[in-house]
Scaffold this motif. Structure first.
Motif, PDB file in Angstrom:
ATOM      1  N   ASN A 172       3.495   0.222   0.733  1.00  0.00           N
ATOM      2  CA  ASN A 172       4.508   1.220   0.401  1.00  0.00           C
ATOM      3  C   ASN A 172       4.108   2.069  -0.799  1.00  0.00           C
ATOM      4  O   ASN A 172       4.411   3.269  -0.853  1.00  0.00           O
ATOM      5  CB  ASN A 172       5.841   0.524   0.118  1.00  0.00           C
ATOM      6  CG  ASN A 172       6.451  -0.087   1.359  1.00  0.00           C
ATOM      7  OD1 ASN A 172       6.132   0.310   2.483  1.00  0.00           O
ATOM      8  ND2 ASN A 172       7.325  -1.070   1.185  1.00  0.00           N
ATOM      9  N   ALA A 173       3.421   1.458  -1.764  1.00  0.00           N
ATOM     10  CA  ALA A 173       2.945   2.222  -2.923  1.00  0.00           C
ATOM     11  C   ALA A 173       1.877   3.217  -2.488  1.00  0.00           C
ATOM     12  O   ALA A 173       1.823   4.354  -2.989  1.00  0.00           O
ATOM     13  CB  ALA A 173       2.397   1.271  -3.985  1.00  0.00           C
ATOM     14  N   GLY A 174       1.021   2.807  -1.541  1.00  0.00           N
ATOM     15  CA  GLY A 174       0.006   3.716  -1.028  1.00  0.00           C
ATOM     16  C   GLY A 174       0.631   4.882  -0.282  1.00  0.00           C
ATOM     17  O   GLY A 174       0.196   6.035  -0.427  1.00  0.00           O
ATOM     18  N   LEU A 175       1.661   4.601   0.506  1.00  0.00           N
ATOM     19  CA  LEU A 175       2.367   5.659   1.228  1.00  0.00           C
ATOM     20  C   LEU A 175       3.066   6.597   0.250  1.00  0.00           C
ATOM     21  O   LEU A 175       3.057   7.826   0.435  1.00  0.00           O
ATOM     22  CB  LEU A 175       3.393   5.038   2.183  1.00  0.00           C
ATOM     23  CG  LEU A 175       4.261   6.023   2.989  1.00  0.00           C
ATOM     24  CD1 LEU A 175       3.384   6.913   3.859  1.00  0.00           C
ATOM     25  CD2 LEU A 175       5.276   5.261   3.830  1.00  0.00           C
ATOM     26  N   TYR A 176       3.649   6.027  -0.790  1.00  0.00           N
ATOM     27  CA  TYR A 176       4.310   6.830  -1.826  1.00  0.00           C
ATOM     28  C   TYR A 176       3.326   7.795  -2.475  1.00  0.00           C
ATOM     29  O   TYR A 176       3.630   8.986  -2.664  1.00  0.00           O
ATOM     30  CB  TYR A 176       4.918   5.885  -2.866  1.00  0.00           C
ATOM     31  CG  TYR A 176       5.452   6.534  -4.124  1.00  0.00           C
ATOM     32  CD1 TYR A 176       6.135   7.749  -4.091  1.00  0.00           C
ATOM     33  CD2 TYR A 176       5.283   5.911  -5.359  1.00  0.00           C
ATOM     34  CE1 TYR A 176       6.640   8.328  -5.254  1.00  0.00           C
ATOM     35  CE2 TYR A 176       5.778   6.471  -6.519  1.00  0.00           C
ATOM     36  CZ  TYR A 176       6.446   7.684  -6.469  1.00  0.00           C
ATOM     37  OH  TYR A 176       6.933   8.250  -7.628  1.00  0.00           O
ATOM     38  N   GLU A 177       2.122   7.302  -2.786  1.00  0.00           N
ATOM     39  CA  GLU A 177       1.134   8.180  -3.418  1.00  0.00           C
ATOM     40  C   GLU A 177       0.736   9.316  -2.478  1.00  0.00           C
ATOM     41  O   GLU A 177       0.575  10.465  -2.901  1.00  0.00           O
ATOM     42  CB  GLU A 177      -0.104   7.391  -3.828  1.00  0.00           C
ATOM     43  CG  GLU A 177      -1.105   8.252  -4.585  1.00  0.00           C
ATOM     44  CD  GLU A 177      -2.307   7.497  -5.088  1.00  0.00           C
ATOM     45  OE1 GLU A 177      -3.224   8.149  -5.626  1.00  0.00           O
ATOM     46  OE2 GLU A 177      -2.348   6.254  -4.946  1.00  0.00           O
TER      47      GLU A 177
ATOM     48  N   THR B 118       6.747 -12.370  -4.370  1.00  0.00           N
ATOM     49  CA  THR B 118       5.497 -12.947  -4.873  1.00  0.00           C
ATOM     50  C   THR B 118       4.496 -13.117  -3.732  1.00  0.00           C
ATOM     51  O   THR B 118       4.857 -13.046  -2.557  1.00  0.00           O
ATOM     52  CB  THR B 118       5.740 -14.321  -5.522  1.00  0.00           C
ATOM     53  OG1 THR B 118       6.316 -15.204  -4.538  1.00  0.00           O
ATOM     54  CG2 THR B 118       6.681 -14.213  -6.703  1.00  0.00           C
ATOM     55  N   GLY B 119       3.247 -13.377  -4.100  1.00  0.00           N
ATOM     56  CA  GLY B 119       2.220 -13.699  -3.113  1.00  0.00           C
ATOM     57  C   GLY B 119       2.113 -12.694  -1.984  1.00  0.00           C
ATOM     58  O   GLY B 119       2.098 -11.486  -2.186  1.00  0.00           O
ATOM     59  N   ARG B 120       2.052 -13.209  -0.766  1.00  0.00           N
ATOM     60  CA  ARG B 120       1.886 -12.370   0.410  1.00  0.00           C
ATOM     61  C   ARG B 120       3.064 -11.434   0.634  1.00  0.00           C
ATOM     62  O   ARG B 120       2.937 -10.432   1.344  1.00  0.00           O
ATOM     63  CB  ARG B 120       1.660 -13.236   1.649  1.00  0.00           C
ATOM     64  CG  ARG B 120       0.369 -14.045   1.615  1.00  0.00           C
ATOM     65  CD  ARG B 120       0.147 -14.791   2.926  1.00  0.00           C
ATOM     66  NE  ARG B 120      -0.112 -13.874   4.009  1.00  0.00           N
ATOM     67  CZ  ARG B 120      -1.314 -13.378   4.318  1.00  0.00           C
ATOM     68  NH1 ARG B 120      -2.374 -13.714   3.601  1.00  0.00           N
ATOM     69  NH2 ARG B 120      -1.470 -12.560   5.337  1.00  0.00           N
TER      70      ARG B 120
ATOM     71  N   ALA C  65       8.926   1.732  -2.653  1.00  0.00           N
ATOM     72  CA  ALA C  65       7.748   1.068  -3.219  1.00  0.00           C
ATOM     73  C   ALA C  65       8.133   0.021  -4.262  1.00  0.00           C
ATOM     74  O   ALA C  65       7.442  -0.983  -4.433  1.00  0.00           O
ATOM     75  CB  ALA C  65       6.814   2.104  -3.836  1.00  0.00           C
ATOM     76  N   ALA C  66       9.242   0.257  -4.954  1.00  0.00           N
ATOM     77  CA  ALA C  66       9.631  -0.629  -6.058  1.00  0.00           C
ATOM     78  C   ALA C  66      10.544  -1.770  -5.640  1.00  0.00           C
ATOM     79  O   ALA C  66      10.676  -2.752  -6.373  1.00  0.00           O
ATOM     80  CB  ALA C  66      10.320   0.189  -7.151  1.00  0.00           C
ATOM     81  N   ALA C  67      11.155  -1.674  -4.475  1.00  0.00           N
ATOM     82  CA  ALA C  67      12.203  -2.613  -4.077  1.00  0.00           C
ATOM     83  C   ALA C  67      11.784  -4.076  -4.131  1.00  0.00           C
ATOM     84  O   ALA C  67      12.416  -4.898  -4.800  1.00  0.00           O
ATOM     85  CB  ALA C  67      12.703  -2.253  -2.677  1.00  0.00           C
TER      86      ALA C  67
ATOM     87  N   ALA D 103       3.379  -5.838   1.531  1.00  0.00           N
ATOM     88  CA  ALA D 103       4.157  -4.684   1.983  1.00  0.00           C
ATOM     89  C   ALA D 103       4.362  -3.692   0.838  1.00  0.00           C
ATOM     90  O   ALA D 103       4.371  -2.475   1.047  1.00  0.00           O
ATOM     91  CB  ALA D 103       5.508  -5.135   2.540  1.00  0.00           C
ATOM     92  N   SER D 104       4.522  -4.206  -0.379  1.00  0.00           N
ATOM     93  CA  SER D 104       4.694  -3.327  -1.539  1.00  0.00           C
ATOM     94  C   SER D 104       3.428  -2.520  -1.788  1.00  0.00           C
ATOM     95  O   SER D 104       3.497  -1.342  -2.181  1.00  0.00           O
ATOM     96  CB  SER D 104       5.028  -4.155  -2.785  1.00  0.00           C
ATOM     97  OG  SER D 104       6.274  -4.804  -2.637  1.00  0.00           O
ATOM     98  N   LEU D 105       2.281  -3.142  -1.558  1.00  0.00           N
ATOM     99  CA  LEU D 105       1.010  -2.441  -1.711  1.00  0.00           C
ATOM    100  C   LEU D 105       0.918  -1.293  -0.713  1.00  0.00           C
ATOM    101  O   LEU D 105       0.522  -0.170  -1.055  1.00  0.00           O
ATOM    102  CB  LEU D 105      -0.143  -3.421  -1.497  1.00  0.00           C
ATOM    103  CG  LEU D 105      -1.561  -2.892  -1.715  1.00  0.00           C
ATOM    104  CD1 LEU D 105      -1.748  -2.443  -3.149  1.00  0.00           C
ATOM    105  CD2 LEU D 105      -2.588  -3.956  -1.354  1.00  0.00           C
TER     106      LEU D 105
END
Length: 319
Positions: free
Chosen positions: A298-303, A288-290, A279-281, A294-296
């Motif tokens: 991955n953070a949701g999957l992490y939660e 930046t931007g779009r 999630a942090a990578a 993917a980070s969004l």
């Protein structure tokens, strides 16, 4: 009160450029039930688990999440905040759906959440919970709605931490057993921080365009560099919190000490750590931007993994 009307962009995107699935943000919805799963795991470890009440709580969380996303689409759209954005296009700003329709859809979701919540209140007999539910709905709407939305003042993370962290997690356990142990409040803080990281990376994605529309999110107030640091803390601090809450739960249960217990504690921590790094990578690498979409995800999957793994771990260390 509703937001001030805005004519929207001069030219709407081509038909089909946006859809309801993008607006409700399907990729982040699993995160809405993560705190419910965590609370259900804790309740089950205490011998008070209820499948029906867990499903009702999950329904409330999902309906609130979708309603909040739709309300955000409507309010930001009529204000013009979404006219220029790096993420997927929105229904209101694109002009493909009438603002009133988006607003009514948001209210319909709030209505569903309220109805399901009322069933939980009746089952528990704790009528004061109606006040908690009303506060959650109001917070979801006034995040970007009303004349002075608190999301535009950089307070969105407070709402997310409280309602999608503490209330969703501890509330799920409370409606099943009538009590919330201290170690669950600690774990709820961890999942609340991860929920905040989703909002942070979402606002980091639009950090260049939000100020022009008066949307001073926490990411905007901190600035790009410090916002990325805050995101990293929100992602990794919950790992330590998980370890502490699991150890606390095990000690409170009076379980035996030893190598097996140590493994039971370390295994879930190691597992969630791998998802935290993922999630942090991109954020740490300066995406930046779009690139942050993917980070969004991955953070949701992490939660979601955090809620499932730590919830199951409570069952193990509590036996």
């Amino acid at each position: 009160m509703t937001a001030t009307a805005h004519p929207g962009p001069a030219a709407a995107p081509s038909p089909g450029a946006t859809n309801w699935a993008e607006v409700v943000r399907l990729r982040t919805l699993p995160a809405a039930v993560a705190p419910v799963l965590l609370g259900a795991g804790a309740a089950t470890s205490l011998g008070t688990g209820s499948l029906l009440r867990t499903l009702l709580a999950a329904g409330v969380a999902l309906a609130l999440q979708i309603g909040c996303n739709l309300a955000n689409d409507y309010s930001d759209g009529v204000r013009g905040t979404d006219d220029e954005r790096s993420g997927p296009p929105r229904l209101t700003a694109s002009g493909q759906v009438a603002p009133r329709s988006v607003k009514l859809a948001a209210f319909a979701c709030f209505g569903i959440a309220s109805a399901l919540g009322l069933v939980l209140v009746v089952l528990t007999g704790q009528w004061w919970l109606i006040g908690v539910g009303a506060a959650a709905v109001a917070a979801a709407w006034f995040y970007t709605g009303g004349s002075r939305p608190y999301g535009y003042a950089g307070l969105g993370e407070v709402f997310v931490f409280v309602f999608f962290g503490l209330v969703a997690t501890c509330g799920t356990a409370y409606v099943q057993g009538g009590a919330v142990p201290g170690w669950l409040w600690l774990a709820a803080s961890g999942i609340g921080l991860i929920a905040c990281s989703l909002l942070m990376v979402n606002n980091l994605r639009d950090i260049a365009t939000d100020p022009a529309h008066g949307k001073m999110t926490l990411a905007v107030r901190l600035g790009d560099s410090r916002a990325r640091t805050a995101y990293t803390i929100m992602v990794f601090l919950p790992i330590l919190i998980a370890a502490g809450s699991l150890l606390w739960a095990h000690t409170a249960s009076g379980g035996d000490q030893g190598v097996v217990v140590l493994i039971d504690l370390l295994a879930p921590v190691i597992l969630i750590s791998t998802f935290a790094w993922r999630a942090a990578a991109a954020v740490s690498a300066g995406a930046t931007g779009r690139e942050l979409i993917a980070s969004l995800r991955n953070a949701g999957l992490y939660e979601l993994v955090y809620g499932v793994v730590v919830g199951l771990a409570f069952l193990i260390v509590g036996t």
